[in-house]
Design a protein around this motif. Sequence first.
Motif, PDB file in Angstrom:
ATOM      1  N   GLY A  97       0.834  -1.205   0.000  1.00  0.00           N
ATOM      2  CA  GLY A  97       0.000   0.000   0.000  1.00  0.00           C
ATOM      3  C   GLY A  97       0.863   1.248   0.000  1.00  0.00           C
ATOM      4  O   GLY A  97       0.602   2.212  -0.735  1.00  0.00           O
ATOM      5  N   PHE A  98       1.924   1.230   0.784  1.00  0.00           N
ATOM      6  CA  PHE A  98       2.856   2.360   0.815  1.00  0.00           C
ATOM      7  C   PHE A  98       3.571   2.506  -0.524  1.00  0.00           C
ATOM      8  O   PHE A  98       3.697   3.609  -1.058  1.00  0.00           O
ATOM      9  CB  PHE A  98       3.867   2.173   1.944  1.00  0.00           C
ATOM     10  CG  PHE A  98       4.876   3.274   2.051  1.00  0.00           C
ATOM     11  CD1 PHE A  98       4.491   4.541   2.464  1.00  0.00           C
ATOM     12  CD2 PHE A  98       6.197   3.049   1.730  1.00  0.00           C
ATOM     13  CE1 PHE A  98       5.418   5.567   2.562  1.00  0.00           C
ATOM     14  CE2 PHE A  98       7.137   4.064   1.831  1.00  0.00           C
ATOM     15  CZ  PHE A  98       6.738   5.329   2.240  1.00  0.00           C
ATOM     16  N   THR A 109       5.802  18.732   9.007  1.00  0.00           N
ATOM     17  CA  THR A 109       5.403  17.328   8.921  1.00  0.00           C
ATOM     18  C   THR A 109       4.554  17.115   7.673  1.00  0.00           C
ATOM     19  O   THR A 109       3.576  17.808   7.446  1.00  0.00           O
ATOM     20  CB  THR A 109       4.603  16.923  10.164  1.00  0.00           C
ATOM     21  OG1 THR A 109       5.377  17.209  11.330  1.00  0.00           O
ATOM     22  CG2 THR A 109       4.265  15.454  10.134  1.00  0.00           C
ATOM     23  N   SER A 110       4.959  16.114   6.881  1.00  0.00           N
ATOM     24  CA  SER A 110       4.230  15.830   5.645  1.00  0.00           C
ATOM     25  C   SER A 110       3.472  14.511   5.782  1.00  0.00           C
ATOM     26  O   SER A 110       3.694  13.728   6.708  1.00  0.00           O
ATOM     27  CB  SER A 110       5.200  15.747   4.471  1.00  0.00           C
ATOM     28  OG  SER A 110       6.050  14.637   4.633  1.00  0.00           O
ATOM     29  N   VAL A 154       6.205   6.693   9.266  1.00  0.00           N
ATOM     30  CA  VAL A 154       6.204   6.388  10.707  1.00  0.00           C
ATOM     31  C   VAL A 154       5.154   5.324  11.021  1.00  0.00           C
ATOM     32  O   VAL A 154       5.401   4.401  11.809  1.00  0.00           O
ATOM     33  CB  VAL A 154       5.978   7.674  11.534  1.00  0.00           C
ATOM     34  CG1 VAL A 154       5.681   7.349  12.984  1.00  0.00           C
ATOM     35  CG2 VAL A 154       7.179   8.591  11.421  1.00  0.00           C
ATOM     36  N   LEU A 155       3.990   5.418  10.379  1.00  0.00           N
ATOM     37  CA  LEU A 155       2.936   4.430  10.612  1.00  0.00           C
ATOM     38  C   LEU A 155       3.348   3.039  10.123  1.00  0.00           C
ATOM     39  O   LEU A 155       3.027   2.033  10.772  1.00  0.00           O
ATOM     40  CB  LEU A 155       1.633   4.870   9.950  1.00  0.00           C
ATOM     41  CG  LEU A 155       0.951   6.077  10.592  1.00  0.00           C
ATOM     42  CD1 LEU A 155      -0.282   6.471   9.790  1.00  0.00           C
ATOM     43  CD2 LEU A 155       0.576   5.787  12.036  1.00  0.00           C
ATOM     44  N   VAL A 183       6.439   1.852  10.041  1.00  0.00           N
ATOM     45  CA  VAL A 183       7.404   1.348  11.029  1.00  0.00           C
ATOM     46  C   VAL A 183       6.692   0.922  12.306  1.00  0.00           C
ATOM     47  O   VAL A 183       6.970  -0.141  12.867  1.00  0.00           O
ATOM     48  CB  VAL A 183       8.479   2.412  11.314  1.00  0.00           C
ATOM     49  CG1 VAL A 183       9.348   2.015  12.484  1.00  0.00           C
ATOM     50  CG2 VAL A 183       9.335   2.658  10.078  1.00  0.00           C
ATOM     51  N   LEU A 184       5.741   1.727  12.773  1.00  0.00           N
ATOM     52  CA  LEU A 184       4.988   1.366  13.978  1.00  0.00           C
ATOM     53  C   LEU A 184       4.168   0.103  13.772  1.00  0.00           C
ATOM     54  O   LEU A 184       4.036  -0.725  14.690  1.00  0.00           O
ATOM     55  CB  LEU A 184       4.100   2.527  14.414  1.00  0.00           C
ATOM     56  CG  LEU A 184       4.821   3.750  14.975  1.00  0.00           C
ATOM     57  CD1 LEU A 184       3.823   4.859  15.300  1.00  0.00           C
ATOM     58  CD2 LEU A 184       5.640   3.393  16.197  1.00  0.00           C
ATOM     59  N   ALA A 185       3.603  -0.071  12.571  1.00  0.00           N
ATOM     60  CA  ALA A 185       2.850  -1.289  12.278  1.00  0.00           C
ATOM     61  C   ALA A 185       3.758  -2.510  12.330  1.00  0.00           C
ATOM     62  O   ALA A 185       3.363  -3.569  12.836  1.00  0.00           O
ATOM     63  CB  ALA A 185       2.181  -1.185  10.915  1.00  0.00           C
ATOM     64  N   ALA A 186       4.976  -2.377  11.830  1.00  0.00           N
ATOM     65  CA  ALA A 186       5.928  -3.493  11.889  1.00  0.00           C
ATOM     66  C   ALA A 186       6.247  -3.855  13.339  1.00  0.00           C
ATOM     67  O   ALA A 186       6.292  -5.037  13.700  1.00  0.00           O
ATOM     68  CB  ALA A 186       7.204  -3.138  11.126  1.00  0.00           C
ATOM     69  N   PHE A 187       6.463  -2.839  14.178  1.00  0.00           N
ATOM     70  CA  PHE A 187       6.719  -3.102  15.591  1.00  0.00           C
ATOM     71  C   PHE A 187       5.501  -3.727  16.271  1.00  0.00           C
ATOM     72  O   PHE A 187       5.637  -4.651  17.083  1.00  0.00           O
ATOM     73  CB  PHE A 187       7.121  -1.822  16.322  1.00  0.00           C
ATOM     74  CG  PHE A 187       8.556  -1.445  16.143  1.00  0.00           C
ATOM     75  CD1 PHE A 187       9.576  -2.242  16.644  1.00  0.00           C
ATOM     76  CD2 PHE A 187       8.902  -0.284  15.474  1.00  0.00           C
ATOM     77  CE1 PHE A 187      10.907  -1.901  16.482  1.00  0.00           C
ATOM     78  CE2 PHE A 187      10.224   0.071  15.312  1.00  0.00           C
ATOM     79  CZ  PHE A 187      11.228  -0.740  15.811  1.00  0.00           C
TER      80      PHE A 187
END
Length: 102
Positions: free
Chosen positions: A39-40, A60-61, A68-69, A71-75
């Motif tokens: 999706g990204f 911030t774009s 960031v989302l 990376v946070l989803a992976a964590f």
Amino acid sequence: MSPDDIQRICQNPDFIQLVRRKQNLYWSLSLIMLVIYFGFVLLVAFSPATLGRPLSDGVTSVGMLVGVLVVLAAFALTGFYVYRANRVIDPLNDKLKQECAL
């Protein structure tokens, strides 16, 4: 370990359940991460202007937020995997080791 021992372990219902639960966990989490990642990638490929658009008057774009989302989803998915492995898979594995001790 003889072939008969291996056959006995493979036919154990706990072993079958363990393999099935591990496969379900691996495939579902892999599928979720692939959907997020692609999706990204599709967003980058087909709407690159969206990623550079600022969220407000600051620096911030949208792209930074989406990155960031991801990376946070992976964590979060890693944390969920560890939680499920500790709560479900490890007890089944220990039970199977005790039942099939040679």
